[in-house]
Scaffold this active site. Structure first.
Site, PDB file in Angstrom:
ATOM      1  N   SER A  97       1.091   4.845   9.910  1.00 11.01           N
ATOM      2  CA  SER A  97       0.183   3.857   8.836  1.00 11.01           C
ATOM      3  C   SER A  97       1.577   2.288   9.981  1.00 11.01           C
ATOM      4  O   SER A  97       0.581   2.170  11.091  1.00 11.01           O
ATOM      5  CB  SER A  97       1.408   3.737   7.447  1.00 11.01           C
ATOM      6  OG  SER A  97       0.536   3.229   6.982  1.00 11.01           O
ATOM      7  N   LYS A 108       0.473   1.855  13.707  1.00  7.98           N
ATOM      8  CA  LYS A 108       0.084   0.967  14.898  1.00  7.98           C
ATOM      9  C   LYS A 108       1.593   0.401  16.044  1.00  7.98           C
ATOM     10  O   LYS A 108       1.450   0.112  17.297  1.00  7.98           O
ATOM     11  CB  LYS A 108       0.766   0.146  13.780  1.00  7.98           C
ATOM     12  CG  LYS A 108      -0.486  -0.608  12.517  1.00  7.98           C
ATOM     13  CD  LYS A 108      -0.408  -1.218  12.154  1.00  7.98           C
ATOM     14  CE  LYS A 108      -0.764  -1.685  10.598  1.00  7.98           C
ATOM     15  NZ  LYS A 108      -1.915  -0.558  10.145  1.00  7.98           N
ATOM     16  N   TRP A 112      -8.476   3.106   3.520  1.00  9.09           N
ATOM     17  CA  TRP A 112      -7.826   1.741   3.615  1.00  9.09           C
ATOM     18  C   TRP A 112      -7.941   1.344   5.472  1.00  9.09           C
ATOM     19  O   TRP A 112      -7.395   0.474   5.383  1.00  9.09           O
ATOM     20  CB  TRP A 112      -6.704   1.569   3.082  1.00  9.09           C
ATOM     21  CG  TRP A 112      -6.160   0.218   3.552  1.00  9.09           C
ATOM     22  CD1 TRP A 112      -4.718   0.076   3.177  1.00  9.09           C
ATOM     23  CD2 TRP A 112      -6.754  -1.191   2.420  1.00  9.09           C
ATOM     24  NE1 TRP A 112      -4.105  -1.496   3.202  1.00  9.09           N
ATOM     25  CE2 TRP A 112      -5.321  -1.784   2.859  1.00  9.09           C
ATOM     26  CE3 TRP A 112      -7.926  -1.395   1.812  1.00  9.09           C
ATOM     27  CZ2 TRP A 112      -5.827  -3.201   2.280  1.00  9.09           C
ATOM     28  CZ3 TRP A 112      -8.276  -2.824   1.644  1.00  9.09           C
ATOM     29  CH2 TRP A 112      -7.384  -3.759   2.022  1.00  9.09           C
ATOM     30  N   HIS A 168      -3.720   9.037   2.343  1.00 11.18           N
ATOM     31  CA  HIS A 168      -2.724   8.516   3.017  1.00 11.18           C
ATOM     32  C   HIS A 168      -0.949   9.130   3.198  1.00 11.18           C
ATOM     33  O   HIS A 168       0.477   8.754   2.183  1.00 11.18           O
ATOM     34  CB  HIS A 168      -2.406   7.029   2.945  1.00 11.18           C
ATOM     35  CG  HIS A 168      -1.443   6.399   4.155  1.00 11.18           C
ATOM     36  ND1 HIS A 168      -2.768   5.556   5.047  1.00 11.18           N
ATOM     37  CD2 HIS A 168      -0.683   5.231   3.986  1.00 11.18           C
ATOM     38  CE1 HIS A 168      -2.065   5.157   5.728  1.00 11.18           C
ATOM     39  NE2 HIS A 168      -0.962   4.609   4.792  1.00 11.18           N
TER      40      HIS A 168
END
Length: 415
Positions: free
Chosen positions: A249, A253, A340, A394
């Site tokens: 998540s 990044k 998402w 997720h």
């Protein structure tokens, strides 16, 4: 906007090299993805040498100036092994705990990194290693009381979560597969909150750096991963040529930014990283730039805010960040129920970065570039750019780690 910094003694400089870059108001609209092989002035990049000497440095500068903020400079670290446990996991692994200090940080409370390194004992040579930030503490990796709990500068009352992340990081499985795992608590570098009065930010000298391009939390965390690499390349038990970085998540990044900016990292796995990671800013039908900068304003530099609703003005997009990893291998791992994080957009990112890999003489994508749990990874069907999909939400689990380690085996010589 940034909160005021605490008064400090001697601060670390940032080097901003974007004074000649146009402000948002002067950036042209580019509804289509910017060509990673075309310079900002329109010059076509036609050779590997042009990429390395001209376009790659330009892209690093553009991402720091417009998206993440400028990464701070660094000096020589001071590292001390504080504990060795040779018989972790019933004798299958060794735990090495390393305290990493940054003597050039002369502020009131300079960060101190507590690096936990888990290494397989059954090996004939130096171990490849995966490096990641964690959010629950080093002691969450395994339910072993000999693992020192991580200090948490963000919350000194953090409850003991010993072994709580065993099914997330799957350290025992990495050891079984012959890989080491290195990790530290993210808040030791920068707490994940909209407050720049603590952590690394309190030690930075912003003179000469535009306020809008000061580093956000993702840049600070990436800097921390780079400092961990500073140690890992010196450890006699670790293969300095096979240091891999991953994260989930927001930490995915960060893994992507760290890998893009540091060529010592051999393999990059941004897991379910979404917007600001593997998902494109343009045409994003999930988390938009406006939404992510509003809800998480501290992750990016302030200049990125202006591109909310105006993504076409960005002189880069995330495929250019992936291109900075080239020619090193990158695996995007994605959950089919995790809409998402936008795995379809991430696949478009991979496809748009492919020409750079091709220019540099590596396969890039092979076929459609997507594999699942039903596919065996081999040298014939795995490219240096790859997406691996599982039918999950997720989350991070052993299924993803199997795909990641299979990919690493192919790319790093394990099979």
């Amino acid at each position: 906007m940034r909160l005021a910094l605490l008064a400090v003694a001697t601060l670390v400089p940032l080097t901003a090299t974007g004074a000649d870059l146009p402000p948002f108001s002067e950036l042209p609209s580019q509804p289509e993805l910017p060509n990673p092989l075309v310079m900002l002035d329109g010059t076509q990049v036609s050779t590997a040498e042009m990429w390395t000497s001209q376009r790659r440095p330009e892209l690093k500068r553009l991402f720091q100036h417009y998206v993440y903020g400028y990464l701070p400079e660094a000096g020589s670290i001071e590292a001390k092994v504080t504990k060795v446990v040779p018989d972790l996991l019933d004798g299958k692994a060794t735990l090495k705990e390393v305290e990493v200090r940054f003597p050039w940080l002369k502020c009131d409370k300079p960060p101190v990194m507590h690096l936990a390194i888990f290494l397989p004992n059954d090996r004939k040579d130096k171990a490849p290693v995966f490096l990641a930030l964690n959010r629950r503490g080093n002691h969450a990796m395994l339910p072993d009381g000999r693992i020192t709990p991580s200090p948490n500068p963000a919350d000194e009352t953090m409850p003991d979560s010993r072994g709580a992340a065993i099914d997330f990081w799957c350290t025992d499985y990495l050891i079984e597969r012959g890989y080491g795992f290195a990790t530290f608590h993210e808040s030791e570098i920068d707490p994940d909150k909209h407050d720049f009065t603590d952590g690394l930010h309190a030690c930075l000298d912003y003179e000469g750096v535009p306020e809008e391009s000061r580093p956000g939390t993702i840049a600070a965390w990436a800097w921390g991963l780079h400092r961990a690499v500073d140690y890992l390349v010196t450890d006699p038990d670790i293969d300095a040529k096979r240091i891999c970085v991953t994260g989930h998540s927001r930490r995915g990044k960060t893994a992507l930014v760290a890998g893009a900016m540091d060529e010592r990292i051999a393999l990059v796995v941004p897991h379910q990283s979404g917007t600001g990671g593997m998902a494109l800013s343009r045409g994003n039908d999930q988390e938009t730039v406006e939404r992510i900068t509003r809800v998480f304003p501290h992750w990016f530099c302030d200049r990125f805010d202006a591109f909310g609703g105006h993504e076409d003005r960005l002189p880069v997009d995330q495929h250019c960040l992936v291109a900075l990893v080239a020619p090193r291998p990158l695996l995007d791992t994605a959950g089919l129920q995790d809409t998402w994080a936008n795995y379809d957009s991430a696949l478009r990112t991979l496809k748009a970065a492919h020409p750079v890999y091709e220019l540099l003489g590596t396969p890039g994508l092979v076929g459609e570039g997507v594999l699942t749990a039903d596919d065996e990874m081999t040298r014939e069907n795995v490219g240096t750019l790859q997406q691996y999909r599982l039918d999950t939400k997720h989350e991070f689990n052993r299924g993803y780690w199997k795909g990641i380690l299979d990919f690493a085996d192919v790319q790093l010589g394990g099979r």
